[in-house]
Design a protein around this motif. Sequence first.
Motif, mmCIF file in Angstrom:
data_model
loop_
_atom_site.group_PDB
_atom_site.id
_atom_site.type_symbol
_atom_site.label_atom_id
_atom_site.label_comp_id
_atom_site.label_asym_id
_atom_site.label_seq_id
_atom_site.Cartn_x
_atom_site.Cartn_y
_atom_site.Cartn_z
ATOM 1 N N PHE A 156 0.829 -1.194 0.000
ATOM 2 C CA PHE A 156 0.000 0.000 0.000
ATOM 3 C C PHE A 156 0.872 1.256 0.000
ATOM 4 C CE2 PHE A 156 -2.344 3.328 2.309
ATOM 5 C CZ PHE A 156 -3.436 3.451 1.471
ATOM 6 N N ALA A 157 1.894 1.266 0.851
ATOM 7 C CA ALA A 157 2.797 2.409 0.922
ATOM 8 C C ALA A 157 3.499 2.610 -0.419
ATOM 9 C CB ALA A 157 3.818 2.212 2.039
ATOM 10 N N GLU A 158 3.889 1.527 -1.058
ATOM 11 C CA GLU A 158 4.555 1.615 -2.360
ATOM 12 C C GLU A 158 3.601 2.191 -3.419
ATOM 13 O OE1 GLU A 158 7.543 1.723 -4.884
ATOM 14 O OE2 GLU A 158 7.754 1.082 -2.795
ATOM 15 N N ARG A 159 2.340 1.743 -3.404
ATOM 16 C CA ARG A 159 1.358 2.282 -4.338
ATOM 17 C C ARG A 159 1.136 3.776 -4.107
ATOM 18 N NH1 ARG A 159 -1.660 -2.320 -3.111
ATOM 19 N NH2 ARG A 159 -3.138 -1.081 -1.923
ATOM 20 N N MET A 160 1.077 4.176 -2.849
ATOM 21 C CA MET A 160 0.869 5.583 -2.518
ATOM 22 C C MET A 160 2.059 6.424 -3.025
ATOM 23 S SD MET A 160 -2.066 6.027 -1.138
ATOM 24 C CE MET A 160 -2.659 4.798 -2.261
ATOM 25 N N ARG A 161 3.287 5.907 -2.832
ATOM 26 C CA ARG A 161 4.475 6.614 -3.325
ATOM 27 C C ARG A 161 4.427 6.720 -4.851
ATOM 28 N NH1 ARG A 161 7.448 3.082 -0.242
ATOM 29 N NH2 ARG A 161 7.477 3.796 1.881
ATOM 30 N N ALA A 162 4.052 5.614 -5.501
ATOM 31 C CA ALA A 162 4.007 5.598 -6.961
ATOM 32 C C ALA A 162 2.959 6.575 -7.500
ATOM 33 C CB ALA A 162 3.714 4.191 -7.460
ATOM 34 N N GLU A 163 1.877 6.768 -6.761
ATOM 35 C CA GLU A 163 0.829 7.684 -7.197
ATOM 36 C C GLU A 163 1.064 9.111 -6.729
ATOM 37 O OE1 GLU A 163 -2.932 6.063 -5.994
ATOM 38 O OE2 GLU A 163 -2.589 4.187 -7.061
ATOM 39 N N GLY A 164 2.178 9.322 -6.010
ATOM 40 C CA GLY A 164 2.525 10.663 -5.566
ATOM 41 C C GLY A 164 1.823 11.116 -4.303
ATOM 42 N N TRP A 165 1.246 10.204 -3.547
ATOM 43 C CA TRP A 165 0.537 10.561 -2.314
ATOM 44 C C TRP A 165 1.443 10.562 -1.092
ATOM 45 C CZ3 TRP A 165 -4.309 12.379 -2.116
ATOM 46 C CH2 TRP A 165 -5.095 12.208 -3.242
ATOM 47 N N ALA A 166 2.551 9.882 -1.157
ATOM 48 C CA ALA A 166 3.434 9.795 0.008
ATOM 49 C C ALA A 166 4.822 10.273 -0.367
ATOM 50 C CB ALA A 166 3.487 8.359 0.503
ATOM 51 N N PRO A 167 5.572 10.796 0.601
ATOM 52 C CA PRO A 167 6.926 11.285 0.301
ATOM 53 C C PRO A 167 7.891 10.173 -0.046
ATOM 54 C CG PRO A 167 6.434 11.518 2.651
ATOM 55 C CD PRO A 167 5.214 10.981 1.985
#
Length: 167
Positions: A156-167
């Motif tokens: 989930f964290a990786e997907r968020m990073r890939a979508e630009g939602w997480a630093p």
Amino acid sequence: MGDGAPRYRHDGWTPERELRFCAELARTGCVKDACAAVGLTTTSAYRAYKRCSEFAAKWDEALESERPILMQAAFERAVNGVEVTYRQGRRTVTVRRYSDALLRFLIERGDGKKNARAQRWIKPADPEKTRQEILRKVAAVRAQRDRERREEALAFAERMRAEGWAP
């Protein structure tokens, strides 16, 4: 259908229905399903059980033949769980559900100290060994579930990073 000379009705319990009921009960382990298979109610089945010792003996024998399968199914649901899928908008989430009630039943009835009716269902050779085996498997399932949760969180964290939602 009595202990003396049974009187059968064409729309009630007949020798053929008794046999079909017991066969279905042995197959499923469920009185409700067995009654549905022969087209009679559970109320009439339990009355017949109380009224006729021969039918009661066949009934008990059918359940006894099903006991190992039922106990295995209960164990699987309690320890290994079942996967349940939920839809959350466009997302589908699959979770594993465990039955604490079944696990409690297996542990309590395995110790040989609970009610007499349950004793005909579970008679382990060594109650402590059975309890330890269940606890060992529960620990293994919990460890697996923890690993899966960590992997899901990382994904989930990786997907968020890939979508630009997480630093």
